[in-house]
Design a protein around this motif. Sequence first.
Motif, mmCIF file in Angstrom:
data_model
loop_
_atom_site.group_PDB
_atom_site.id
_atom_site.type_symbol
_atom_site.label_atom_id
_atom_site.label_comp_id
_atom_site.label_asym_id
_atom_site.label_seq_id
_atom_site.Cartn_x
_atom_site.Cartn_y
_atom_site.Cartn_z
ATOM 1 N N CYS A 57 12.680 -8.417 -6.791
ATOM 2 C CA CYS A 57 12.760 -6.516 -5.950
ATOM 3 C C CYS A 57 13.213 -6.378 -5.425
ATOM 4 O O CYS A 57 13.967 -4.816 -6.385
ATOM 5 N N ALA A 58 14.326 -6.393 -4.983
ATOM 6 C CA ALA A 58 15.346 -5.808 -4.437
ATOM 7 C C ALA A 58 16.761 -6.156 -5.718
ATOM 8 O O ALA A 58 17.402 -5.032 -5.783
ATOM 9 N N VAL A 59 16.860 -7.027 -6.334
ATOM 10 C CA VAL A 59 18.177 -7.085 -7.409
ATOM 11 C C VAL A 59 17.309 -5.876 -8.729
ATOM 12 O O VAL A 59 18.119 -5.561 -9.343
ATOM 13 N N ILE A 60 16.443 -6.948 -9.076
ATOM 14 C CA ILE A 60 15.337 -5.501 -9.805
ATOM 15 C C ILE A 60 16.372 -4.223 -9.829
ATOM 16 O O ILE A 60 16.718 -3.149 -10.419
ATOM 17 N N ALA A 61 15.759 -3.514 -8.878
ATOM 18 C CA ALA A 61 15.490 -2.280 -7.911
ATOM 19 C C ALA A 61 17.046 -1.638 -8.245
ATOM 20 O O ALA A 61 17.245 -0.633 -7.992
ATOM 21 N N ILE A 62 18.096 -2.957 -7.399
ATOM 22 C CA ILE A 62 19.350 -2.211 -7.325
ATOM 23 C C ILE A 62 19.937 -1.872 -8.760
ATOM 24 O O ILE A 62 20.477 -0.592 -9.355
ATOM 25 N N ALA A 63 19.694 -2.734 -9.668
ATOM 26 C CA ALA A 63 20.266 -2.748 -11.392
ATOM 27 C C ALA A 63 19.350 -0.887 -11.343
ATOM 28 O O ALA A 63 20.377 -0.516 -12.442
ATOM 29 N N ALA A 64 18.222 -0.949 -11.324
ATOM 30 C CA ALA A 64 17.901 0.268 -11.915
ATOM 31 C C ALA A 64 18.175 1.338 -11.412
ATOM 32 O O ALA A 64 17.800 2.005 -11.927
ATOM 33 N N ALA A 65 18.568 0.945 -9.882
ATOM 34 C CA ALA A 65 18.842 2.297 -9.914
ATOM 35 C C ALA A 65 20.194 2.534 -10.244
ATOM 36 O O ALA A 65 20.981 4.104 -10.164
ATOM 37 N N LEU A 66 21.165 1.959 -9.602
ATOM 38 C CA LEU A 66 23.238 2.173 -10.815
ATOM 39 C C LEU A 66 23.416 1.956 -11.489
ATOM 40 O O LEU A 66 24.503 3.311 -12.280
ATOM 41 N N LEU A 67 22.649 1.481 -12.020
ATOM 42 C CA LEU A 67 22.807 2.176 -14.537
ATOM 43 C C LEU A 67 22.776 3.276 -13.986
ATOM 44 O O LEU A 67 23.829 3.819 -15.092
ATOM 45 N N PRO A 68 21.514 4.217 -14.115
ATOM 46 C CA PRO A 68 21.655 5.702 -14.495
ATOM 47 C C PRO A 68 22.678 6.820 -13.105
ATOM 48 O O PRO A 68 23.527 7.841 -13.977
ATOM 49 N N ALA A 69 22.492 5.951 -11.943
ATOM 50 C CA ALA A 69 23.785 6.595 -11.125
ATOM 51 C C ALA A 69 25.090 6.648 -11.416
ATOM 52 O O ALA A 69 26.444 7.137 -11.115
ATOM 53 N N ARG A 70 25.270 5.405 -11.868
ATOM 54 C CA ARG A 70 26.433 4.922 -12.272
ATOM 55 C C ARG A 70 26.980 5.825 -13.846
ATOM 56 O O ARG A 70 28.001 6.670 -13.622
ATOM 57 N N ALA A 120 12.544 -14.916 -1.478
ATOM 58 C CA ALA A 120 13.131 -14.693 -3.363
ATOM 59 C C ALA A 120 12.080 -13.632 -4.029
ATOM 60 O O ALA A 120 12.896 -13.374 -4.874
ATOM 61 N N ALA A 121 10.589 -13.969 -3.316
ATOM 62 C CA ALA A 121 9.889 -12.423 -4.191
ATOM 63 C C ALA A 121 10.921 -11.181 -3.557
ATOM 64 O O ALA A 121 10.692 -10.103 -4.642
ATOM 65 N N ALA A 122 11.041 -11.200 -2.363
ATOM 66 C CA ALA A 122 11.573 -9.749 -2.019
ATOM 67 C C ALA A 122 12.728 -9.289 -3.338
ATOM 68 O O ALA A 122 13.263 -8.968 -3.546
ATOM 69 N N GLY A 123 13.902 -10.820 -2.210
ATOM 70 C CA GLY A 123 15.218 -10.875 -3.262
ATOM 71 C C GLY A 123 15.248 -10.035 -3.977
ATOM 72 O O GLY A 123 15.883 -9.810 -5.445
ATOM 73 N N LEU A 183 4.796 -9.918 -10.469
ATOM 74 C CA LEU A 183 6.621 -9.706 -9.735
ATOM 75 C C LEU A 183 7.016 -9.216 -11.429
ATOM 76 O O LEU A 183 7.703 -7.635 -11.411
ATOM 77 N N LEU A 184 6.199 -9.501 -12.499
ATOM 78 C CA LEU A 184 6.382 -8.613 -13.938
ATOM 79 C C LEU A 184 6.284 -7.127 -13.495
ATOM 80 O O LEU A 184 7.027 -6.861 -13.881
ATOM 81 N N TYR A 185 5.237 -6.904 -13.077
ATOM 82 C CA TYR A 185 5.072 -5.110 -13.311
ATOM 83 C C TYR A 185 5.416 -4.658 -11.720
ATOM 84 O O TYR A 185 5.665 -3.446 -12.358
ATOM 85 N N THR A 186 5.923 -5.315 -10.692
ATOM 86 C CA THR A 186 7.284 -4.986 -9.764
ATOM 87 C C THR A 186 8.675 -4.389 -10.720
ATOM 88 O O THR A 186 8.780 -3.409 -10.210
ATOM 89 N N GLY A 210 12.932 -2.938 1.547
ATOM 90 C CA GLY A 210 13.347 -3.546 2.689
ATOM 91 C C GLY A 210 11.552 -3.248 3.767
ATOM 92 O O GLY A 210 11.139 -3.896 4.344
ATOM 93 N N ILE A 211 11.619 -1.673 3.158
ATOM 94 C CA ILE A 211 10.276 -0.879 3.816
ATOM 95 C C ILE A 211 9.210 -1.714 3.005
ATOM 96 O O ILE A 211 7.644 -1.964 3.830
ATOM 97 N N GLY A 212 9.262 -1.753 1.569
ATOM 98 C CA GLY A 212 8.122 -2.556 0.984
ATOM 99 C C GLY A 212 7.970 -3.716 1.313
ATOM 100 O O GLY A 212 7.130 -4.394 1.789
#
Length: 726
Positions: free
Chosen positions: A681-694, A676-679, A589-592, A637-639
Amino acid sequence: MLTVALAGLRARWATFAASFVAVALGVGLIAAMGLGVASTFDAPERAPERFASSPVVVMGRDTISVDGRVAALAHPHPVDTGLVDSLRTLGPVVRTGGPDAVGVDAPAAAVSKVVGDRAQVLTGDERRRADPDPERDAEALVAVNSLLGTAGGVSAFVSVFVVASTFAFAVALRRREFGLLRTAGATPGQVRRLLLTEALVVGVLASAAGCALGAWGAPRLAGMLVDGGVAPEWFTIREAVWPFHVAFWTGVLVALAGVWAASHRAGRIGPVEALREADVDSGTLPPGRRLAGFALLAFGVGLLGWTLATDPSGLLKRKTYTTQPMVLITAVALLAPLLVRRTARLLPLPGAVGMLVRENTAAALRRTAAVAAPVVVTVALAGSLLGSAAAVTAAKAAEAREQTAAQFVVTGEKLRRVAQLPGTTVSASASTAVFVREDGPALIRSEARALADPAAFAELARLPVVAGDLKDFDDRSIVVNEEWEKHTVGETVDVWLGDGRPVVLRIAAVLAVGTGNSGAYLTAAHAKAAPVDRIDVRLDKGADTEAVLDGLRATGGTVRTVEEWADATRPRTGPQTRLGLLVVLGIALLYTAIALAGTLLMATSARTAEFASLRRAGATRAQILRVVAGETVLAVGIGAGLGLAVTAVNLTGLGSALAALSAPVAVSVPAGTVGAAAGACAVIAIAAALLPARRATRARTQAVVRRRRYSSVTATSSGGQASSGT
C-alpha cells in the motif's frame, strides 16, 4: 442536466477515471464469479464405471430413513450370499471389489422379483450409484461454489467501499465549482441531480465494460481453479444470462450509492461559503456519517459478542471470519477522520519537513481519511483472515495431540488385530458414524469412533470431559459432546448406528465441543462392520520397545510416535481455503491500489497553488517531494494502525471462542503478511502521490526560471537605456 453532466465528465475525465475502473473491475469480478457459480449448480452426468457391462446392478441398502428424513449410511449393507445364489439362477453375476453390490446380466423385472425388499435394483444411469464415491463431482462443486460466492461478496463490498470513498473525495475537491454553480443560480436539488447523473453515466458505461471483462475472464478463472486443485478437471463455464444482469445492475447501483451521500453534502454548499472556504478541513464529521459509523461499530462488536455467547463454534467457520470483519472495517473507515488529527499531531516529526507533514496531514482530513480507508480494508482483511485460519488450524492440531496419552499410534485402512503385547496398554478403534433425531424430525449425522476396549481407552484418552466419567463407559452407553440436543449424563438417547440399526444408549460422559474434533464414542459391539483404522499404544515402564514395535508393524499399518502422528495428521490449510484467501486478499489489494492511485492523483494534482506558495517561501523541489511522500506514508500508517485494531478485535473474539469451547488458544497476528500488505500500500501510494507532485513542481520551477530570466533581461535593458541617456 444530462448535457451538463456529459460536459463535466469530458472536462474532468481524470477525476472519474478511478471510479470508472473500480466499478468496471467490480462488475467484471461479479460477472465472472456469477458465471462460475452458475456452472456449479449441476454436476455432469457420468456413465456407470464399476458395472458398465452389467445391465442390472443389485446393491445393498446404503441409506437410512427416519420419519421421511434420509441420510447416507456410514456402513452400507452387503448383498448377502443367499441372494447372490438366487441371482445366479437368472444369469451371470459379476463381483467387482467389495460385497456391497453385484452386477447381473438378466432382465430387470426378473431381478426385481427375486430381490424384493432385500436390496436395491439399479438400472440405466442409476447404476453409477454403485461406483466409488458417486457424489464426488457434486461435492467438488460445493467447494467451488463456496469460494466463488465468498469472493463475489467481498468484491461487492470492497467495490462499494472504494467507489463511495473515491466519489466522496472527488466531490470534496469540487466545492468551489459547486459554489460557482450556486452563485449562478443552481439550486441544491440541481447540484445533487448533476452528481447523480454523472454517477449514472459512469455506472452504465463502467458496468457495460465490466460485463465484457467478466465474459472474458470467467473461462480463465475456471482454468485457474482447475490448476489450483479447487475445481475438478472437467469444470468449465456454462452459458448463463442472470450473472450479467446481476453484475450490471449491481454496478449501476454501486455507482449511485457511492455518490448519494456525497451529493447531499454538495447540495448543502452555499455560494459564499464555498468561495470563501479555506483549504483546511473543519475536522467535524457529518452527523449522518458519525451516526452510521458508531452504529456499525456497535453492531459489529455486538454481533461478535452475541455469537461468542450463543454459538462460539460459529466464529471458527471460514464464512464467518471472512465476512464478519467487513462490518468493523466499514465502521472504522467511517470514523477515521475523528482519529486522523489527534494521531498526526501526537507524532514527534523533527525539522521543517516533519512539521509540514504533521500539519498538512492534520489539516487535510478528507485527503488523509480517503488514503487511510482502503489501507484499512487490506490490512484488516489480511490480518483477520490469515490470522483466523492459522489460529483455527493450530488449535485443531494442538487439540488432537492433547487428547491421547499414547506413545505410539498405528494407522491404516484395515489393521489386523494386535495380539496381547506385554507391558503395554492398547486401545484400538474404528471410524463410524451415528444418527440422532433432533429439533423435531431433523436427522443429524455425527462422526464417531467405535472402541474395542473401553477400559484401555479410558486410560489413554485425555478428552475434554465436562460431565460424567469415561470409566463408566460400556456396551450400553455412549459418549457425546455438548452440541447434542440431549447431553445430560445418565439420560438415554435414541441412536441409529452406522449401519442403520436403532439402539437406545445411556449417556456416560459429555465432552466439550472444542474445535469440532470431539465426536461421539461407542463400543465396537455397535459397529461390527467398521474395520479398525487406529491403534493407540502406551508402554509400561521396563517394556521391550523393539518387541512392541515389531508387534505393531505386524498389523500392516503405519507406526509412528505420537509426535510424528500428530505432525502427519494435523489439519492444514487446504488448497481450496488457501486459494480462496489469496483471491479475497488479491481483490482487496487490487481495489486498494485503484483507490490510492485515484485519490492521490486527484489530490496532488489539485495542490499546484500550495506547492507554488511553498516555493515562494523558499522550499526546494526536493523538500516539497519529501513533504508529499511523508504525508502519504503517514496516512498509510494511520490506515495500517486502524486495520491492525480491527484485526486485534477479530482475533480476540476468535481466541475467546476457542477458550469458551475448551480448545487450545494459539492466536497471533500474521506479521509477515500484514507487513507485506501495508508495504505494498505504501509503495503504491507514494508512487501515485509523487508522480503528479513531480510534474507540478517541475512546471513551477520552469515558471520561476522563466520569470528570473525575464527579470534579468529587463534589468539589463533598463540599465543600458539609462547609460545611453546619461
